[in-house]
Design an enzyme around this catalytic site. Structure first.
Site, PDB file in Angstrom:
ATOM      1  N   PRO A   1       8.519  -5.758   7.984  1.00 49.86           N
ATOM      2  CA  PRO A   1       8.367  -6.211   6.601  1.00 49.86           C
ATOM      3  C   PRO A   1       9.490  -5.761   5.676  1.00 49.86           C
ATOM      4  O   PRO A   1       9.619  -6.275   4.568  1.00 49.86           O
ATOM      5  CB  PRO A   1       7.026  -5.598   6.169  1.00 49.86           C
ATOM      6  CG  PRO A   1       6.789  -4.448   7.103  1.00 49.86           C
ATOM      7  CD  PRO A   1       7.425  -4.844   8.384  1.00 49.86           C
TER       8      PRO A   1
ATOM      9  N   GLY B   1       7.317  -6.582  -2.405  1.00 55.14           N
ATOM     10  CA  GLY B   1       8.250  -5.942  -3.320  1.00 55.14           C
ATOM     11  C   GLY B   1       9.420  -6.841  -3.691  1.00 55.14           C
ATOM     12  O   GLY B   1       9.881  -6.837  -4.837  1.00 55.14           O
TER      13      GLY B   1
ATOM     14  N   GLU C   1       3.285  -2.124  -2.888  1.00 60.03           N
ATOM     15  CA  GLU C   1       3.273  -1.896  -1.435  1.00 60.03           C
ATOM     16  C   GLU C   1       2.748  -3.171  -0.770  1.00 60.03           C
ATOM     17  O   GLU C   1       1.695  -3.683  -1.146  1.00 60.03           O
ATOM     18  CB  GLU C   1       2.358  -0.704  -1.120  1.00 60.03           C
ATOM     19  CG  GLU C   1       1.894  -0.584   0.320  1.00 60.03           C
ATOM     20  CD  GLU C   1       3.015  -0.291   1.315  1.00 60.03           C
ATOM     21  OE1 GLU C   1       3.735   0.695   1.131  1.00 60.03           O
ATOM     22  OE2 GLU C   1       3.150  -1.070   2.285  1.00 60.03           O
TER      23      GLU C   1
ATOM     24  N   ASP D   1      11.244   2.842  -1.467  1.00 61.82           N
ATOM     25  CA  ASP D   1      10.686   3.760  -0.468  1.00 61.82           C
ATOM     26  C   ASP D   1      10.198   2.888   0.686  1.00 61.82           C
ATOM     27  O   ASP D   1       9.009   2.716   0.911  1.00 61.82           O
ATOM     28  CB  ASP D   1       9.534   4.535  -1.112  1.00 61.82           C
ATOM     29  CG  ASP D   1       8.865   5.494  -0.126  1.00 61.82           C
ATOM     30  OD1 ASP D   1       9.392   5.671   0.981  1.00 61.82           O
ATOM     31  OD2 ASP D   1       7.811   6.045  -0.479  1.00 61.82           O
ATOM     32  N   SER D   2      11.143   2.339   1.419  1.00 62.20           N
ATOM     33  CA  SER D   2      10.822   1.362   2.457  1.00 62.20           C
ATOM     34  C   SER D   2      10.781   2.002   3.830  1.00 62.20           C
ATOM     35  O   SER D   2      11.197   3.144   4.025  1.00 62.20           O
ATOM     36  CB  SER D   2      11.884   0.265   2.457  1.00 62.20           C
ATOM     37  OG  SER D   2      13.124   0.820   2.853  1.00 62.20           O
ATOM     38  N   THR D   3      10.290   1.233   4.791  1.00 62.01           N
ATOM     39  CA  THR D   3      10.452   1.602   6.186  1.00 62.01           C
ATOM     40  C   THR D   3      11.885   1.261   6.597  1.00 62.01           C
ATOM     41  O   THR D   3      12.690   0.796   5.785  1.00 62.01           O
ATOM     42  CB  THR D   3       9.471   0.809   7.068  1.00 62.01           C
ATOM     43  OG1 THR D   3       9.686  -0.585   6.829  1.00 62.01           O
ATOM     44  CG2 THR D   3       8.026   1.142   6.716  1.00 62.01           C
ATOM     45  N   GLU D   4      12.189   1.460   7.852  1.00 64.99           N
ATOM     46  CA  GLU D   4      13.485   1.040   8.393  1.00 64.99           C
ATOM     47  C   GLU D   4      13.624  -0.480   8.236  1.00 64.99           C
ATOM     48  O   GLU D   4      12.621  -1.180   8.104  1.00 64.99           O
ATOM     49  CB  GLU D   4      13.580   1.356   9.894  1.00 64.99           C
ATOM     50  CG  GLU D   4      13.222   2.771  10.260  1.00 64.99           C
ATOM     51  CD  GLU D   4      14.159   3.755   9.629  1.00 64.99           C
ATOM     52  OE1 GLU D   4      15.238   3.943  10.169  1.00 64.99           O
ATOM     53  OE2 GLU D   4      13.818   4.334   8.569  1.00 64.99           O
TER      54      GLU D   4
ATOM     55  N   GLN E   1       2.355  -4.622  10.457  1.00 67.20           N
ATOM     56  CA  GLN E   1       2.950  -3.634  11.365  1.00 67.20           C
ATOM     57  C   GLN E   1       1.849  -2.899  12.126  1.00 67.20           C
ATOM     58  O   GLN E   1       0.675  -3.002  11.801  1.00 67.20           O
ATOM     59  CB  GLN E   1       3.796  -2.643  10.554  1.00 67.20           C
ATOM     60  CG  GLN E   1       3.035  -2.021   9.379  1.00 67.20           C
ATOM     61  CD  GLN E   1       3.946  -1.589   8.232  1.00 67.20           C
ATOM     62  OE1 GLN E   1       5.131  -1.373   8.394  1.00 67.20           O
ATOM     63  NE2 GLN E   1       3.369  -1.469   7.040  1.00 67.20           N
TER      64      GLN E   1
END
Lengths: 275, 275
Positions: free
Chosen positions: A162, A138, A106, A155-158, A31
């Site tokens: 990824p 993950g 992560e 606890d992810s991004t949108e 990213q």
């Protein structure tokens, strides 16, 4: 000339923050990563042009993702955080004395690296001996874990880049298998104002996998709409039926035992999304 | 070329919304008034460059300002709204069958005029026979009212321009006199992230005037920080000790009887501001 960072939270709406300077910027393997020093929010981690965390308001998200499931479980010993490379959730997890081991998986090592450098108050706990930091996928970690964890936090991004696989029903099913027989899942699940279909879908998927499924909210000023949802799946323990004596005294800035119960009272339009 | 309206909520942070067109713009006797048609939020009323209300998220503010005090009172008959010329709070007040008369005292007749023209779903209730609309100074109206009202709601702008006097201790003392012996005040009191001193001061002032003083919150995406506070002063009735049967069935999109109690559970940093 002043520089402003603007996140378009939708096509037609966004937030904008005055920037002192860019501390670091690169395209990682996964990213776009940028660390900004802002006037209002202190240092700010931005991934793919979306605010992930800021020094000033990070406590809300990290406390609410961690403490609601951890106080719901009577004695969480082994905890997994998927994503969360900034270390904020791990910091909160370690406030629980019962926790013997906290694993962080992560996918992007650069998030960990630059959080350690520029967000020390958030990432400091990653050095704790109870923490096992793994730079790994993950989804794959979950697939190979069996009845290992008491609590798993996503606890992810949108769900772009990824994190797409971290919002799939298969992922939640994998988490159910990776949890012990009384385990608890909690995932950040975006906001009901702009992403109602996502909130609905995740709730439906978790509900098909876990006997107890509950959505709760917190106010996070730098996240889209400010109203953030978390979806909990629990095998046995009900988050709103906790003996008072379980709420041990930990230092927080947002979470309280009263809010633990109150955060499940959803605005009517949010209830209607998940019903 | 796309036009964007940006509200600087602080010196260093703001929200920005894509504008289809400006529907009306003028300098009234009291403030700059603009009505914008936005892509994300529908029509939006802007006063002195601050978002007052939008068609999409107005229900949160209006419902939470109105229903929390109105369900706290066992039988509110006469209600006063100070400010609130858009009519949204009045619309919610009229959902309570006990209400016989709702007085609106708005200092700026232009707000009423353009809300009627461009925000019909919000302002429509102003035509109801139970409503008495007065274009007048709210401070003066309060000063000459004695033991008249069951509930008084202060739906003001920020404490700049015409609303400065509506955040003074003398105003709350006047409201206490304008209320009946079991009356209730509620005021919008800004946000704890950027205006903590205001939240603290109003709470302290109301607490010196009313036996029961409580702060509650709601999430309003277009308001600064998204976390809005309301401060209630009550002479007799405690808002968290309401018989279940009092919650009659009214149509809402945010408020629920469960949220009525939960909204008083404050984040720790907000509790610390007012303690």
């Amino acid at each position: 000339m002043a520089t402003w960072f603007t996140e378009k939270q939708t096509e037609n709406f966004g937030i904008t923050a005055k920037v002192k300077r860019s501390l670091h910027k690169e395209r990682t393997d996964f990213q776009d990563l940028e660390m900004l020093e802002t006037e209002e929010w202190g240092n700010m981690l931005v991934l793919d042009d979306m605010v992930m965390t800021t020094e000033k308001d990070e406590f809300v998200y990290h406390e609410m993702l961690a403490h609601v499931p951890l106080f719901t479980h009577p004695s969480p010993k082994k905890v997994l955080v998927v994503g969360g490379g900034d270390g904020g959730v791990i910091r909160e997890v370690l406030k629980h004395e019962s926790v013997e081991k906290a694993v962080l998986v992560e996918i992007d090592g650069k998030v960990i690296e630059y959080s350690k450098q520029y967000l020390p108050a958030i990432s400091g706990a990653l050095e704790d001996p109870r923490v096992d930091v793994q730079v790994d996928d993950g989804f794959m970690h979950i697939a190979k874990s069996k009845r290992e964890y008491d609590v798993i936090m996503v606890d992810s991004t949108e769900p772009v880049g990824p994190a797409v696989s971290l919002f799939s029903k298969g992922f939640y099913e994998g988490i159910a298998k990776a949890l012990k027989e009384d385990g608890i899942l909690v995932a950040q699940t975006d906001n009901p104002w702009f992403k109602s279909e996502l909130v609905r879908q995740v709730h439906a998927d978790v509900k098909e996998t876990f006997p107890i499924t509950k959505v709760y909210t917190a106010n996070i000023p730098t996240y889209p709409s400010g109203l953030w949802t978390f979806t909990m799946g629990s095998k046995i323990y009900h988050p709103q039926r906790i003996p008072v004596e379980r709420f041990t005294n930990i230092k927080t800035k947002y979470y309280t035992s009263e809010l633990h119960n109150a955060c499940f009272a959803l605005p009517k339009f949010v209830k209607e999304i998940i019903e």
